[in-house]
Structure formats: C-alpha cells, structure tokens
Design an enzyme around this catalytic site. Structure first.
Site, short mmCIF file in Angstrom:
data_model
loop_
_atom_site.label_atom_id
_atom_site.label_comp_id
_atom_site.label_asym_id
_atom_site.label_seq_id
_atom_site.Cartn_x
_atom_site.Cartn_y
_atom_site.Cartn_z
N TYR A 1 -9.70 -54.89 59.02
CA TYR A 1 -8.38 -54.77 58.40
C TYR A 1 -7.85 -53.33 58.49
CZ TYR A 1 -10.05 -59.25 56.80
OH TYR A 1 -10.58 -60.51 56.79
N CYS B 1 6.59 -40.78 54.79
CA CYS B 1 7.47 -40.52 53.66
C CYS B 1 7.34 -41.61 52.60
CB CYS B 1 8.90 -40.40 54.15
SG CYS B 1 9.03 -39.15 55.43
C1 PLP Z 1 -9.42 -63.71 56.26
C2 PLP Z 1 -10.17 -64.97 56.44
C3 PLP Z 1 -11.53 -64.96 56.75
C4 PLP Z 1 -12.36 -63.69 56.82
O1 PLP Z 1 -12.53 -63.11 55.57
P1 PLP Z 1 -13.54 -61.87 55.37
O2 PLP Z 1 -13.42 -61.56 53.95
O3 PLP Z 1 -13.06 -60.79 56.26
O4 PLP Z 1 -14.90 -62.35 55.75
C5 PLP Z 1 -12.15 -66.17 56.97
N1 PLP Z 1 -11.47 -67.34 56.90
C6 PLP Z 1 -10.15 -67.38 56.61
C7 PLP Z 1 -9.47 -68.68 56.55
C8 PLP Z 1 -9.46 -66.20 56.36
O5 PLP Z 1 -8.17 -66.26 56.06
#
Ligand code: PLP
Length: 418
Positions: A371, A342
């Site tokens: 993700y 919703c």
């Molecule tokens: C989210 C994150 C990643 C991974 O990022 P991607 O874009 O998925 O490669 C690496 N290091 C840190 C500190 C993050 O917060």
C-alpha cells in the site's frame, strides 16, 4: 535475516548498499527485495502445507509487474479488485484458473473481461451484482463460477478504514442472508456456485477474529451442503498484520495452528489472499533530506518524498519506522518528518526521535512495500517515484521515475476555445 539491515552503520538491501543504488536512481525511490517476497510467500505456503490450499496474492497491495511476476512464478494465484488488476495479473503471468475477483462495484465491462479470460471465480458482493454477472455470462454464452463474499459481522480490531467485515461495512452479503443468496444463485443456469469468501479487514494482529470468521463460514458451508448446495472453495481472505512499530501479529504458523484444527478433514480447498504480509516488509521508500527547518514550535525534517508517494500516515495514522541510510552518530532529536506537499497531512512521522540528520542525508522509510506505490498519486504535479528491485546480487529499475511529460500525456486542450 531481514533484507534491509545495517552493516558498519550503512543500510543494505540483500547485500547491496542502498546509498549506491539511489546514487543512480535518484530519490524518492521505492526499493524492493525479491528475496523477501519469496521468503514471505514460502512462509505462508509452508504454514498451511497440511491442508489443501491456494494463496492468491492481493494485487492491490503492490502491483508492480516484477513483484507480480515473482509471485506468479512461485505458483501463487491473484486476488484482484478491478479490470486493471486483471490486466496486470495476466501481464505478469498469473494463470486465470488461479485468479479470484472481489470488489463491490464490478462493472459490466470488467465482468465480461474476466469471463472471457475464464478466471477461477467472482467473489460476489451483492444480489444486483449476481444478476449482472448472469446477464453478461448469458450474453457471452458462458457459465460464471461464483462464490459469495459473506459479511460475518466480526470486529477485526484494526483501524476503522480497514475493517471490512462489520455489519455496517459495504462489503459482502450478510451471513444471515447467505443461504437465500446461494439458493437463488443455484437456480440460474449461467452461474455455477463454487465457493464462499470472507475478508474481514487488514493489519489484523490477533488470531481471534480469523478463528471467529472460520467458525462462521464453516457452519455456513456445512449447512449449504445439507441443502444440496456444496461449495468447493472456502476463501478466507487476507488481513494478516505485520510489525510496523511494536505490534506482535501472529505469524502464518500461529494462524495455521489456530485454524487448521477447525478445518482439517473438511472437504474444502482453502484460499488465502495475503497482501500486506507478502509485500509489506519487502520494500522501503528512500528519500532525501531537503531542509531542516526550525519554527518556534517544532523541528521539521523536510524530505523529497510526499504523501503522494506514501499516504498511509495520513490515511490510517500509520506508523512507519524511519532511519538514516547511513548512521550519523548518536545524537537524537525530536522532529516531524514531512514532505513538500501543500497539505498539513503530508507527513511521515510526528514527534519522532531521529538521529541528527543533515541536509542531503538519505532516510529509509521501512515497511513501505505494501500500500505504498500502489496508492501513490501525482498530487501537486509530482512525477511518481521510481521502483527498484534487488534480485539476487543485482538491482533492476522495475518502474522508471515518471517525467514531467508523463504528467500531461493524457491531457488535451479543447480546439478553438480560448
Ligand atoms: C485488500 C484485500 C486483501 C489483502 O489484504 P491484506 O490485509 O493486505 O492481507 C485480500 N482480499 C481482499 C478481498 C482485499 O480487499
């Protein structure tokens, strides 16, 4: 070849029919290809073979234990952002000496948990955090290995919710104040300076921001060396983009070609923290068409997955390719693909051309390995989807679909209250 490919108008995952898998597991279902995880890790690792490096997979991308175990067995380390992720990483078999801990809000409890497990290093994001780490280390009679996450003020030209290295972002300490920070840390006997880290954002599709970041951190590393505060590790974070629609992101090899000339011959060990690149194209979300609905304004394809299962479209205006699991002829129609929740933000595609699917058909939402499940929720009291992994020529349920009982398992009704 891509793990998810059509043969005779039917979608396969590494040689298995997707339709047959979900006939058993039901929908919505996250389906992962272990082979793709392995290939992606290998591509990254090989690209940087010429330099001393370590790959610490970003656990938050997809923290299913089977995904983590696959990467741990390949020799990967882990980049974690919470105590929960440390627990997951240890449970999956990552060795603590390959675990790095980032995040702007580490709690005392999380710091103690990480120290007791002797992780490689904390990527420290503020001076108050540094102070707390040293207090906890002192109490536990340990020395905390630390690295500062520096904010280089670089625009990665990605969605504003996933830019992290701009001066206005909450992450890291300003690169302009980094020398003082290192100096201060160096006087504390409960801290050992071992590195520096940058992570400028996610879904980055050109090499320039990475090159700029490398130039800035190298300069800082050399100037620290001159100050008598040498670091051992330079952690370049994650952020390498993938193709969701028509982006042409650099490959790990392109990235390596751009930055290796800058870092070759330097005395540092380089750490990379890819997440999306490793897991993104290794997963799809399979969902079933519940209804076709036509309003005066639009045609909707209503499916049984929702924004609680995959929230990237509403969070980041993200594009995900959607195709029927079985091809259904060449008639295309322009539709919105939406979930049952919703909220008007509950969509997977808007004004999308899709073959003329019918009620009961299966759709695959591609590039959902990163993700996807890790950001899922129980909103609208929807049990989370199951997760399935194809390993060699068999599939395995690596997380069962949640049940209604799971939804209320942790809840309690106060006694004697009406
Ligand atoms: C989210 C994150 C990643 C991974 O990022 P991607 O874009 O998925 O490669 C690496 N290091 C840190 C500190 C993050 O917060």
């Amino acid at each position: 070849m891509c793990a998810f490919a059509y043969q005779d108008d039917e979608l396969y995952c590494d040689g298995l029919k997707v339709k047959e898998i979900v006939a058993e597991t039901g929908t919505p279902c996250y389906l992962y290809s272990q082979k793709t995880l392995i290939d992606n890790y290998a591509a990254f690792d090989e690209a940087f073979a010429a330099i001393n490096h370590m790959i610490c997979y970003a656990v938050k991308t997809n923290s299913n234990l089977a995904v983590l175990r696959t990467l741990a067995r390949l020799g990967a380390g882990a980049d974690i952002v919470s105590g929960g992720e440390l627990y997951q990483a240890l449970a999956a078999g990552f060795s603590p000496e390959k675990i790095v801990f980032a995040g702007v809000g580490k709690t005392e409890e999380e710091i103690a948990y990480a120290l007791k497990n002797d992780i490689l290093m904390f990527n420290v994001e503020s001076m108050p955090e540094l102070e707390l780490i040293s207090t906890v280390a002192k109490a536990l009679k340990r020395i905390a290995r630390i690295s500062f996450r520096v904010n280089p003020d670089i625009n990665p030209k990605t969605h504003h919710h996933i830019s992290t290295g701009l001066a206005q972002n909450k992450f890291g300490i300003s690169i302009n104040h980094a020398e003082e920070a290192y100096q201060e840390a160096s006087t504390n006997k409960f801290l050992e300076i071992v590195g520096m880290q940058v992570h400028i954002g996610s879904q980055i599709t050109t090499v320039e921001p990475f090159v700029e970041a490398v130039e800035k951190v190298l300069k800082l590393a050399y100037s620290l060396q001159e100050m008598g505060l040498p670091v051992k590790y330079i952690d370049l974070g994650g952020g390498l983009g993938i193709t969701y629609k028509d982006e042409k992101p650099p490959t790990p090899r392109d990235l390596a070609q751009a930055i290796i000339p800058l870092i070759k011959g330097s005395p540092y060990q380089f750490i990379f923290e890819p997440g999306r690149y490793i897991a993104g194209n290794a997963g799809i979300l399979v969902t079933r068409v519940l209804y076709l609905k036509e309003t005066p304004a639009k045609k909707f394809v209503i499916v049984d997955a929702g924004m609680n299962d995959l929230s990237r479209p509403v969070l980041y205006d993200a594009y995900h390719e959607i195709r029927p699991v079985e091809k259904v002829g060449n008639n295309e129609m322009i539709v919105d693909v939406v979930g049952p929740i919703c909220e008007s933000g509950d969509y997977f595609a808007r004004k999308r051309s899709l073959p003329a699917v019918q009620q009961g058909d299966l759709l695959a939402i591609f590039n959902a390995g990163a993700y996807g499940f890790s950001m899922s929720s129980n909103y609208n009291a929807r049990p989370r989807a199951c997760e399935v992994m194809v390993i060699k020529d068999k599939y395995h349920i690596v997380r069962e679909r949640e049940t209604y009982e799971d939804l209320v398992k942790k809840e309690k009704l106060p006694k004697n209250e009406s």
